[in-house]
Design a protein around this motif. Structure first.
Motif, PDB file in Angstrom:
ATOM      1  N   ASN A   1      -4.690   6.818   6.337  1.00  0.00           N
ATOM      2  CA  ASN A   1      -5.082   6.249   5.047  1.00  0.00           C
ATOM      3  C   ASN A   1      -4.593   4.807   4.901  1.00  0.00           C
ATOM      4  O   ASN A   1      -5.262   3.978   4.299  1.00  0.00           O
ATOM      5  N   LEU A   2      -3.436   4.529   5.445  1.00  0.00           N
ATOM      6  CA  LEU A   2      -2.930   3.160   5.430  1.00  0.00           C
ATOM      7  C   LEU A   2      -3.892   2.238   6.177  1.00  0.00           C
ATOM      8  O   LEU A   2      -4.208   1.143   5.707  1.00  0.00           O
TER       9      LEU A   2
ATOM     10  N   ASN B   1       0.821  -1.216   0.000  1.00  0.00           N
ATOM     11  CA  ASN B   1       0.000   0.000   0.000  1.00  0.00           C
ATOM     12  C   ASN B   1       0.854   1.263   0.000  1.00  0.00           C
ATOM     13  O   ASN B   1       0.537   2.219  -0.701  1.00  0.00           O
ATOM     14  N   ILE B   2       1.931   1.273   0.762  1.00  0.00           N
ATOM     15  CA  ILE B   2       2.803   2.452   0.777  1.00  0.00           C
ATOM     16  C   ILE B   2       3.489   2.615  -0.577  1.00  0.00           C
ATOM     17  O   ILE B   2       3.610   3.728  -1.097  1.00  0.00           O
TER      18      ILE B   2
ATOM     19  N   ARG C   1       4.727   7.474   0.018  1.00  0.00           N
ATOM     20  CA  ARG C   1       4.454   7.991   1.358  1.00  0.00           C
ATOM     21  C   ARG C   1       2.945   8.032   1.536  1.00  0.00           C
ATOM     22  O   ARG C   1       2.217   8.379   0.615  1.00  0.00           O
ATOM     23  N   LEU C   2       2.504   7.697   2.743  1.00  0.00           N
ATOM     24  CA  LEU C   2       1.069   7.590   2.988  1.00  0.00           C
ATOM     25  C   LEU C   2       0.779   7.966   4.437  1.00  0.00           C
ATOM     26  O   LEU C   2       1.539   7.591   5.341  1.00  0.00           O
ATOM     27  N   ARG C   3      -0.290   8.708   4.625  1.00  0.00           N
ATOM     28  CA  ARG C   3      -0.715   9.001   6.007  1.00  0.00           C
ATOM     29  C   ARG C   3      -1.107   7.695   6.677  1.00  0.00           C
ATOM     30  O   ARG C   3      -1.738   6.837   6.071  1.00  0.00           O
TER      31      ARG C   3
ATOM     32  N   ASN D   1      -6.755   0.956   4.111  1.00  0.00           N
ATOM     33  CA  ASN D   1      -6.485   0.109   2.951  1.00  0.00           C
ATOM     34  C   ASN D   1      -5.941  -1.272   3.261  1.00  0.00           C
ATOM     35  O   ASN D   1      -5.983  -2.146   2.410  1.00  0.00           O
TER      36      ASN D   1
ATOM     37  N   ALA E   1       1.451   4.469  -3.165  1.00  0.00           N
ATOM     38  CA  ALA E   1       1.066   5.859  -2.867  1.00  0.00           C
ATOM     39  C   ALA E   1       2.007   6.830  -3.565  1.00  0.00           C
ATOM     40  O   ALA E   1       3.150   6.492  -3.866  1.00  0.00           O
TER      41      ALA E   1
END
Length: 156
Positions: free
Chosen positions: A57-58, A44-45, A52-54, A61, A48
């Motif tokens: 938000n991670l 998932n990261i 980078r991902l908040r 998902n 993005a």
């Protein structure tokens, strides 16, 4: 709206297919290198923007619960596979980014995992069927996401 019996039969078939395929994929997964849950986080990261991902938000998902994600991200940070930094737009938030070492590990495992996916899943359907399955699954997810909160089906 479909009849209840066919709806339940379709759900049962989808659920059993998913469990069967996931068990087969888990059996082939290189878990001595990384767990499926760790792979899911890195996956998932890596998808993005800027890898980078908040954290918030991670959590939406991945396939595990929010407290488990926080602990898993901490373990990945300790291993040098991800970094955590404060969100510059919201001091209460955290940004999780994949490191070069994390991305290299992810790519290596992803290649092996994609081979297993093709063997355990892709070889059973042709390209048109796979595209149709993607469309159907997207419609199913969208239908659930669009349902009003607290909306329940009443069984008679």
């Amino acid at each position: 709206m479909a009849e209840r019996a066919i709806t339940v039969a379709a759900w049962e078939s989808l659920f059993r297919a998913q469990v069967t395929i996931m068990r087969a994929l888990a059996a082939e997964f290189p878990s001595e290198v990384i767990s499926l849950n760790e792979y899911d986080v890195l996956f998932n990261i890596s998808r993005a923007p800027s890898r980078r991902l908040r954290l918030k938000n991670l959590n939406r998902n991945v396939l595990i619960t929010q407290p488990s994600v926080s602990r898993l991200v901490d373990r990945l940070t300790t291993r040098g596979l991800v970094v955590k930094v404060p969100d510059p737009d919201d001091g209460r938030g955290t940004i999780v980014g994949i490191t070069e070492a994390g991305f290299d590990l992810f790519r290596r495992v992803a290649l092996e995992h994609m081979g297993a996916i093709n063997r355990q899943f892709g070889d059973s359907l042709d390209a048109d069927e796979l595209e149709q399955l993607v469309d159907l699954c997207n419609r199913l997810r969208a239908g659930v996401e669009e349902a009003p909160p607290g909306h329940h089906v009443h069984l008679e």
